[in-house]
Each structure stands twice: as C-alpha cells, then as structure tokens.
Write a protein that holds these residues in place. Structure first.
Motif, PDB file in Angstrom:
ATOM      1  N   PHE A 171      31.558  44.199  37.587  1.00  0.00           N
ATOM      2  CA  PHE A 171      32.600  44.940  37.980  1.00  0.00           C
ATOM      3  C   PHE A 171      33.038  44.379  39.217  1.00  0.00           C
ATOM      4  CE2 PHE A 171      30.400  48.457  35.588  1.00  0.00           C
ATOM      5  CZ  PHE A 171      31.318  48.293  34.499  1.00  0.00           C
ATOM      6  N   ILE A 172      34.592  44.365  39.207  1.00  0.00           N
ATOM      7  CA  ILE A 172      35.387  43.855  40.470  1.00  0.00           C
ATOM      8  C   ILE A 172      36.349  45.054  40.731  1.00  0.00           C
ATOM      9  CG2 ILE A 172      36.913  42.094  41.322  1.00  0.00           C
ATOM     10  CD1 ILE A 172      35.307  40.092  39.691  1.00  0.00           C
ATOM     11  N   PRO A 173      36.371  45.478  42.018  1.00  0.00           N
ATOM     12  CA  PRO A 173      37.303  46.551  42.220  1.00  0.00           C
ATOM     13  C   PRO A 173      38.609  45.691  42.294  1.00  0.00           C
ATOM     14  CG  PRO A 173      35.616  46.432  43.908  1.00  0.00           C
ATOM     15  CD  PRO A 173      35.257  45.234  43.093  1.00  0.00           C
ATOM     16  N   LYS A 174      39.777  46.497  41.731  1.00  0.00           N
ATOM     17  CA  LYS A 174      40.914  45.929  41.366  1.00  0.00           C
ATOM     18  C   LYS A 174      41.566  45.227  42.660  1.00  0.00           C
ATOM     19  CE  LYS A 174      44.363  48.726  41.224  1.00  0.00           C
ATOM     20  NZ  LYS A 174      45.311  49.912  41.351  1.00  0.00           N
TER      21      LYS A 174
ATOM     22  N   SER B 151      43.341  41.054  43.952  1.00  0.00           N
ATOM     23  CA  SER B 151      44.686  40.787  44.513  1.00  0.00           C
ATOM     24  C   SER B 151      44.528  40.203  46.055  1.00  0.00           C
ATOM     25  CB  SER B 151      45.507  42.241  44.820  1.00  0.00           C
ATOM     26  OG  SER B 151      45.246  43.259  43.672  1.00  0.00           O
TER      27      SER B 151
ATOM     28  N   VAL C 264      44.962  36.400  41.477  1.00  0.00           N
ATOM     29  CA  VAL C 264      45.454  37.640  40.599  1.00  0.00           C
ATOM     30  C   VAL C 264      46.640  37.271  39.826  1.00  0.00           C
ATOM     31  CG1 VAL C 264      47.084  38.481  42.350  1.00  0.00           C
ATOM     32  CG2 VAL C 264      46.025  39.977  40.915  1.00  0.00           C
TER      33      VAL C 264
ATOM     34  N   ALA D 166      45.338  38.636  36.025  1.00  0.00           N
ATOM     35  CA  ALA D 166      45.344  40.098  36.010  1.00  0.00           C
ATOM     36  C   ALA D 166      46.012  40.506  34.649  1.00  0.00           C
ATOM     37  CB  ALA D 166      46.481  40.608  37.166  1.00  0.00           C
TER      38      ALA D 166
ATOM     39  N   VAL E 142      39.807  46.621  31.841  1.00  0.00           N
ATOM     40  CA  VAL E 142      39.902  47.679  33.058  1.00  0.00           C
ATOM     41  C   VAL E 142      39.079  48.903  32.734  1.00  0.00           C
ATOM     42  CG1 VAL E 142      41.453  48.825  34.906  1.00  0.00           C
ATOM     43  CG2 VAL E 142      42.280  46.783  33.449  1.00  0.00           C
TER      44      VAL E 142
ATOM     45  N   GLU F 229      40.258  51.713  40.013  1.00  0.00           N
ATOM     46  CA  GLU F 229      39.812  51.091  38.576  1.00  0.00           C
ATOM     47  C   GLU F 229      38.769  49.729  39.023  1.00  0.00           C
ATOM     48  OE1 GLU F 229      42.918  51.547  39.424  1.00  0.00           O
ATOM     49  OE2 GLU F 229      43.816  53.004  38.003  1.00  0.00           O
ATOM     50  N   LEU F 230      38.262  49.574  38.065  1.00  0.00           N
ATOM     51  CA  LEU F 230      37.190  48.332  38.233  1.00  0.00           C
ATOM     52  C   LEU F 230      37.601  47.234  36.920  1.00  0.00           C
ATOM     53  CD1 LEU F 230      33.853  50.074  38.675  1.00  0.00           C
ATOM     54  CD2 LEU F 230      35.184  48.990  40.227  1.00  0.00           C
ATOM     55  N   ILE F 231      37.919  46.055  37.328  1.00  0.00           N
ATOM     56  CA  ILE F 231      38.231  44.969  36.417  1.00  0.00           C
ATOM     57  C   ILE F 231      36.595  44.521  35.878  1.00  0.00           C
ATOM     58  CG2 ILE F 231      38.972  42.755  36.112  1.00  0.00           C
ATOM     59  CD1 ILE F 231      40.804  45.082  36.911  1.00  0.00           C
TER      60      ILE F 231
ATOM     61  N   VAL G 232      30.562  47.233  44.956  1.00  0.00           N
ATOM     62  CA  VAL G 232      30.908  47.958  43.897  1.00  0.00           C
ATOM     63  C   VAL G 232      29.825  49.181  43.817  1.00  0.00           C
ATOM     64  CG1 VAL G 232      31.275  47.668  41.265  1.00  0.00           C
ATOM     65  CG2 VAL G 232      31.644  45.673  42.811  1.00  0.00           C
TER      66      VAL G 232
ATOM     67  N   VAL H 177      36.230  51.313  29.212  1.00  0.00           N
ATOM     68  CA  VAL H 177      37.358  50.496  29.282  1.00  0.00           C
ATOM     69  C   VAL H 177      38.425  50.907  28.370  1.00  0.00           C
ATOM     70  CG1 VAL H 177      38.361  48.130  28.656  1.00  0.00           C
ATOM     71  CG2 VAL H 177      36.033  48.633  29.574  1.00  0.00           C
TER      72      VAL H 177
ATOM     73  N   HIS I 212      42.013  50.112  29.109  1.00  0.00           N
ATOM     74  CA  HIS I 212      43.065  49.162  29.549  1.00  0.00           C
ATOM     75  C   HIS I 212      42.971  47.705  29.338  1.00  0.00           C
ATOM     76  CE1 HIS I 212      45.037  53.119  30.380  1.00  0.00           C
ATOM     77  NE2 HIS I 212      46.251  52.578  30.343  1.00  0.00           N
TER      78      HIS I 212
ATOM     79  N   LEU J  93      46.408  44.298  33.776  1.00  0.00           N
ATOM     80  CA  LEU J  93      47.244  44.783  35.063  1.00  0.00           C
ATOM     81  C   LEU J  93      48.520  44.349  35.265  1.00  0.00           C
ATOM     82  CD1 LEU J  93      44.122  44.202  37.954  1.00  0.00           C
ATOM     83  CD2 LEU J  93      44.677  46.296  36.480  1.00  0.00           C
TER      84      LEU J  93
ATOM     85  N   VAL K  90      49.538  45.926  42.724  1.00  0.00           N
ATOM     86  CA  VAL K  90      48.888  45.533  41.339  1.00  0.00           C
ATOM     87  C   VAL K  90      48.200  46.892  40.852  1.00  0.00           C
ATOM     88  CG1 VAL K  90      46.997  44.547  40.086  1.00  0.00           C
ATOM     89  CG2 VAL K  90      48.169  43.248  41.963  1.00  0.00           C
TER      90      VAL K  90
END
Lengths: 491, 491
Positions: A69-72, A76, A82, A86, A91, A117-119, B31, B92, B94, B97, B106
């Motif tokens: 996971f990567i913090p949103k 950016s 991004v 993106a 998400v 949110e985490l990506i 994370v 998950v 979505h 972004l 974002v």
C-alpha cells in the motif's frame, strides 16, 4: 486437445488466447482483469525469475520487500508520477466488512473508513524513496542497489492475459547513487541485463533504445527500453530501465553528505520487467501446433514416450528408459517419462507439442532390437533416428542447437520485417501491408509523434542506441532529422 | 552499533524490537502496520523460502498464482470463513484518483466506484476454490496439489514486525482430493514438512498437535499446528495445516465424477507459513549481543576479519585469505572477507555478532607466522586457535556442530520450561512465575477454554499428536479428562 488451435494467419489474437488456455499457462480469473497463472505457466515464470534474479545478484543487487500500500499523498509528491498513475489505481478506503443490519448481507462497514486512502502500488518509487530517506545519510551509504519481486496493480480497461492485466507480477529495481554518471551507468547496465536475458534465455532478439519524452516513465529523466518483434509484426516492450535524475530524491528529500561534507540530492534509477515477458515468449516463437519453448526456459526439456502393445513390451521399454532418464538427469536435463496408459502415443505427441517440450524421444520394440531412439524436435518438427549409445550426448548438444535455432529464426524474422520508410505514404503503406519495425526520420517533436500515432496507431518504439548519424527529413513534417527512429504498432 | 542492545531480562519486547532494527532485518514502514523487509532480513527469508519450496516440490506440489483481489461476495460463501476474516480486511472501493476541482489536490474519483467491492486477500481459499471448480471434473484431475507464494493483508490493530503485521508474506498450499482419507493424509504430511523445516533448518524444536475448535481456522474441519517456545516462555505458532473437509467444495460447488461415475464433492486442505517464522527464528535463539543464526539459514556463514597495522601487513594477510575463501566456497560455504579499512577489528567483531554470523575467523601477522587461524563461534561465544591446514575441514564440521548445538539448546530450554499442572492454582502459579508450556487436563469444552483464557490469558496451543492416554480431571471444572493438552501464553 480435442480440436486444432486457430492458426496465426486466420486470427492471431484468437490463436494467442487459445494457446494460453490450452497449453495450461494461465486463464482469466473471476476477478475483472486479473489472471490465474496455472502451474505449467508458472513453472516457466519461475525459471525466468531465477535467471533474472541470479543476474541481478551477480551485478551486486540485493532483494528486499516494501509495502503493497502507498498513502495517497505519497503518490502526489512527484508531479509527473501522479499524473501518470492516478488514473488507473485501485484505492483502499475501508478496513472492515460488517453484516448489514437490514438485509443481513455482508457490506462495507462505514465506521471503518481510513483517514487517508491507500493506493495498491502500481509501482513502488514513492514508498521506496520515502524509505531511502532514512537509509541514506552519507556517501558511504551509496550506492544502494535493491530489487523487489512483487505484484502490482494498474486498473486497465482492456486486458489481455500476460500482456496487459490489472494485477501482474514483476520485479522492480530501485537504486540510489552519489553521481549522475554512476546512475546513468546503472541504468544502462540493467538495460544490458534485460537484453542479455531476453536474447540468451528467451531466444528473442531485441532492439536497445531510448524512449521519446512522450513514452517516458512518469517521473523519469530518461527511459531506456528493449523492444522485440512479435509474429504478427507488432512490437512488444520487453523491459525498461529509467534514469530518474534527482526527481524522487527531491520529492522525498533524500540527501547525502559527499566526501567534502556537502549535502547533495541523491541520483536514482528504477528498472522493471514483468509477466508480460511470458506473453512475449509465447507470441514470438510458437506456431499453429502450439508453444515453442527455448530449452533454457522449458520446464520439461525432454519427454520420452514409449510405443508398445502390451504390458510386457512396456516393461521392457521402461527398463531401458530408466537408464536413459538417469543419464539425462545427471547432465542436468529435465526429463519426463510418460508411461501413462490413459492415452495413445499420438495423443501424447500432440499434447507435448502443444506444451512446447523441445525434444521428444520415442522408443518402441523395434528400437530395442536395433538399439535406436526416435528423436523429434519441436521447433523444426523434424524427426531422426539415433543410436541409443549416442543419445545422451546428442540430446545435450541438440538442446543448445535448438536454443540457438529459435533465436536465429526470430532474428531472421525481425530482419525480414524491418524496413526503412522515407516518405509518409511509404510509411503508411508498409504499416498497413506488412507492419514490423519501420526506421524513419522524425523531427523530434511530440506534436509530430502524436499526429502519426493518431493517424496510424504507430508509436515510436525507441531511438536505437546504435543508430547511425544520417541526414534526412521527417516523414511527417519534412523538417530536418539526423537519425532514424523505430516506429511500430505495439502491444 | 553505538550502544548496547537492551537485554532480554530487562525488557524482552524492547530487546526484540531493537534487535530487528539494528541487525538490519526489517523496519516499520510509513504505511500503518506494514513492514519493510531490509536486504539482510530478506536474504534470510529467501533461504527459508528456497528450503520450503524444495520440500513442497519434493512432495509433488507445483506453484501457481491467484489474484490479489477477492470479490466481496466470494468471502461470504463459506459461513465460518467470512465470520473469521470480514472484520479485518482491506476493501478496495474505487479504481481511480482525480484532481479535486475545488482544491486541486488529489482525491478519490467518486465516478470510479466499483460495482462490487474487492477484498485484498487475507487468505485465498475462496478465490482458489472458485477456480478449482473449472479445473476439476473427474477423479483423473485429482489430487490437485498447488502452492502459492504471496502477500496477504489482515487489518491488525496491534502490530509487531514479523509477528503480526497488516501485510505479510507467506505461502499457502491448497489441495483437492478424491477421498477424505487422502486429504487428511495430505494435511498431516504438510504438518510434517513444516515440522521438519522448522527443526532441521531453523534449529527450533516444535510440538505437533491439533487445535481446539475455538482456535481452528475459519472454514476448517480440523487444524493441525506446530508450536514453538520462545525465550520469554511464550508460545509461537509456526505453521498450520488445515483439513477442510468438503466445506469449500460445497461453498463453490466443486464436484468430481469418481471411478464409478458418481458425482461427489471434493475434499480439501490448506496449509500456510509466513514471515512470522522470521520472528520465531530471531526470538528463539538470539542473545543480548544480537542475532544467533543457524548456519543453514545464515546469509553469511563465515566472516573473515584481518588484524593488521599497515597496508603491507594487510596485503600479506589478504593473499593467504584469498586461498581460504576459494576453498571454503568450493565446499558451498558462504564466506565474506571484510578487509574494509573504515572500521577497526573490534567494531567488526561486534557488527558480525549482532548480525548472527555463525563463525568468525581472524588472521593477524602472528597467525601467518604460526600457520594458525583464530576461530570464534557466535552461538557459544567461544574462541580457539586452529592450524591453517586444518581450517576448511574444521569450519565445515563446525557449521554442522553449531546447527545441532543451537537446536539442542532450544530443546533443552523447552524441556526445562515444560511443566505439568494438576490444579488450577498450580497452573496459575507456573504461568505467572515461569510461563512456558503447561501440560494440563481440560474437560474438552469451549466454555472452560474461554474462561481460562479470560482469567489467565493462556490459550490451548494444541492437543499434542503424541499425547498419551492418562486419566485425570480438568484443572478448571474438575470434570474427567483422558489426556493433557498444552497451555501457554502466546504470540
């Protein structure tokens, strides 16, 4: 097994899809855009992984593991990055399900909403550079040479097994250096590792080149790539190596103290190859009877099929084969003896042809009497009879011969399908009638590149590293150009 | 390196955390709850993976890969399973972004909402059995013996590196069989594989047993486990193997036609081990000076440190060491020669002690004169002087000696910390004063088990497979019991 594959000339795309399915390589999963890699397909991928991993380690890299996971907010931090990722990322917004108090069904628990949110990682530059910040203080901490084997997710709208899937497996190297020159050297070294792997293991010749700014990795200063040609004359990018400059170091404040005590931003690279290579392997070499695997990546290199009428004959053949299997294994050759009674030899032959086993040996009663073995090559579909005494040596040599022959064939194919175009009409004519790699002059602008892409669906695959100086004019704008670039329609 | 580790007796928990950090094994990531496994830690994990993977393949299993995502509805198909996992899974919702039209930042694109939410796999039974449905039609398709190496996510509230993390790495085996007996045999075989691995590679003795219904895997008929004892006298579950009965086959409608043409549900197993084993490895053997690694899992088995005053001396020592390194490598021993000039020998000694390198060799000028080498063992912290001629043979034998010694020490520790308790008072007294494994009678009810857990935090680790019949009374309820089970406080 019941009916023939679609042929490549009939429908290349269907041929590929059916081959992937029937050779038990992979299949679509119930999860949109995600694949299941089946045991036979995965055993090829494991061989690729092992070979690449050995090469990474020989060049001084170590493996590590970073979060999925990567913090949103991380995504950016690098503006181009991004922009590039993106629009296609999964998400995670909640961390719990619950029973719906009304319906009793399982629903997302609205109380378990994440603050940020985490990506799901589409690539790991951001989370890795945020970590490198703590690992790098001094020039003594450099270079940092790390690789990771991982799954990544990019939300693709049109997916195709191995070639473009929402989740795929890959490796991503992420290195940090004290100087720009050292980082560029690393970028080039890893491009070389990929080229060597694809050529020597996958038996697939590649062009080495540089991407145009349009096709560059989001966040890179320069993207190097290797490009291969498939049998439908489309190009496939088989690996990329990026010189990141100080872009991610600046985004994540990664500085080091140099020998003179001065604080400097670190120079970075990243490089990746993925299960896409499986798609390249299949599409480059296989034929209308099924897979053709280069021996170095074949899970089974030699299959032995007994030809018999009764149990007694089978027993006699099996006795002879047992010695052969032992001798082949001693040489490090992977061999399977298929003495199953469920299928006839003809069925087995077709099965192993479909699965791309490079060499098939068959032994019947007459062979026992004559001291012979029938040897069939998968790549050329030729057969010969050899003496039993000679067979182990012969198989060992033949595996090398086949590896080389598959490469040579692919190279000859690429050469026959590489063309020069000097006018836009000629360019379009070649593209529509034959395809392949087209070497043409380009004025160096993104505008021209985009126009050509819009009008023809061809993209600039690369500016070849070995391109020679040659004065000419852009096929589209007529402006001057000093070397040819390579265009193709691509996967 | 600058200050000493906290000692185990002072603060076991801090000792563990600091050791993990300072020995460069892993660290917390930005994370929440996810770890970064650093190169040195990952190289140990790679050795564990390779050894386990070889054992899986020797027992007939193949690797494959299944999707990271699981549709929410799949999870609900097996009633116990959803109960067990729904409360801790990343969701998950979505797939894109976008730039916030107001702030420009974002944000999640509300238009890119998934029709059905996806769960990041906490374990893969559901997605795998939904796939097996298409792979299994007849008894000829069975057994299906598959393993997967993957990352999984369980949203843990309290995390601890390696022991309990939101994301962790593991392998999960998923097999399908024609009969209950065959599936039970597989479950037991894989428990045996885990036990062999942990004992022979990790040098850590384990109890083999069965979980009580309370501690059973969500969806299993029977859970087998191996349990190890850590140096703070807490238990750690080191691997589980589940007999799934026909639960998942029924949930996903996986039937096969048997030899008589009758349609039957398939019998299943699943079994897993994870990066948790890294935690067990560290906690079981290490001491107040740092890691103690069993030679079979040590990335560097032998380190050689030169003792010198000037360049000239170093050159002479290095010449001698070069031959030694070559000879050790020839025997398959991984060796590092640390001739870096940045640190003094004493610093290097402490560094390799911290990192758990099993054998340290030191050579100075006097050794060159006398034809000797100083040999230091990490596990016992003892030193001896050996002749140079003898050193390669000695090191080879010593690595085996150390592997065995570490195991023997852990076994002696466990035996010294295994107790019988015949009354609840005695039980609580042992638990609070010493901890360890406590063998006690239990009436077989979940109520009693839960009461004891509530009151003492001790859980039933397992009903040992080798438990002998012994009439007694439950320490809590006084009801009759026919064999002792093993209690402990656990990780």
């Amino acid at each position: 097994m019941s009916k023939a594959l679609p042929t490549r000339s009939e429908n290349y795309s269907e041929w590929y899809n059916e081959l992937v399915k029937r050779a038990d390589l992979a299949e679509n999963s119930p999860v949109r855009g995600c694949m299941v890699i089946k045991p036979y397909g995965f055993s090829i991928w494991e061989k690729m992984q092992r070979a690449l991993d050995d090469m990474f380690k020989e060049t001084g890299h170590s493996n590590a593991y970073f979060p999925l996971f990567i913090p949103k907010s991380f995504l950016s931090k690098e503006a181009d990055h991004v922009e590039g990722f993106a629009k296609e990322c999964a998400v995670v917004t909640h961390y719990r399900l619950m029973n719906d108090p009304v319906t009793g069904g399982v629903v997302v628990d609205p109380a378990a909403k994440l603050e940020e949110e985490l990506i799901v990682r589409p690539t790991s530059e951001t989370v890795i550079w945020s970590t490198y910040k703590n690992w790098i203080q001094s020039y003594r901490d450099l270079p940092l040479l790390i690789n990771q084997w991982a799954n990544v997710v990019r939300w693709e709208m049109r997916t195709r097994i191995f070639l473009r899937t929402t989740e795929f497996l890959w490796q991503e190297g992420h290195t940090a250096h004290a100087t720009s020159a050292e980082a560029v050297a690393e970028t080039e070294q890893m491009l070389g590792v990929y080229a060597t792997f694809v050529e020597e293991w996958m038996a697939l010749p590649v062009l080495r080149g540089i991407k145009t700014p349009n096709e560059r990795f989001a966040g890179a200063v320069e993207t190097y790539c290797i490009e291969a040609l498939m049998q439908d004359n489309r190009a496939l990018q088989a690996g990329t190596s990026h010189f990141l400059g100080q872009n991610f170091a600046k985004a994540f404040e990664v500085k080091f103290q140099d020998k003179d005590g001065k604080l400097e931003y670190v120079w970075g690279t990243s490089w990746g190859s993925s299960t896409r290579l499986m798609g390249a392997l299949i599409m480059a070499h296989s034929d209308d009877s099924g897979l053709v695997l280069p021996p170095k990546l074949a899970p089974i290199q030699v299959v032995i099929v007994p030809i018999y009428r009764d149990e007694n004959q089978l027993a006699r053949i099996s006795e002879k084969v047992a010695l052969l299997v032992k001798d082949l294994k001693k040489r490090g050759i992977s061999v399977k003896y298929d003495d199953s009674d469920a299928y006839k030899p003809g069925y087995k032959f077709a099965e192993y042809e479909l699965r791309g086993v490079p060499i098939r040996l068959a032994l019947g009663m007459r062979d026992l009497e004559n001291g012979t073995v029938e040897v069939a090559r998968r790549d050329t579909k030729t057969k010969e009879t050899r003496t039993y005494e000679d067979i182990v040596d012969h198989v060992e040599t033949l595996l090398e011969t086949i590896q080389q022959a598959i490469y040579d064939k692919a190279l000859a194919y690429r050469e026959a399908n590489s063309h020069k175009a000097d006018t836009y009409d000629e360019f379009k004519e070649i593209l529509d009638s034959r395809g392949g790699f087209i070497y043409a002059h380009w004025d160096g602008t993104s505008e021209t590149e985009e126009k050509i892409k819009e009008e023809t669906k061809a993209t600039i695959r690369c500016i070849p590293l070995d391109a020679v100086e040659e004065q000419g004019t852009c096929i589209y704008s007529g402006k001057p150009s000093s070397r040819r670039v390579v265009f193709a329609r691509a996967y």
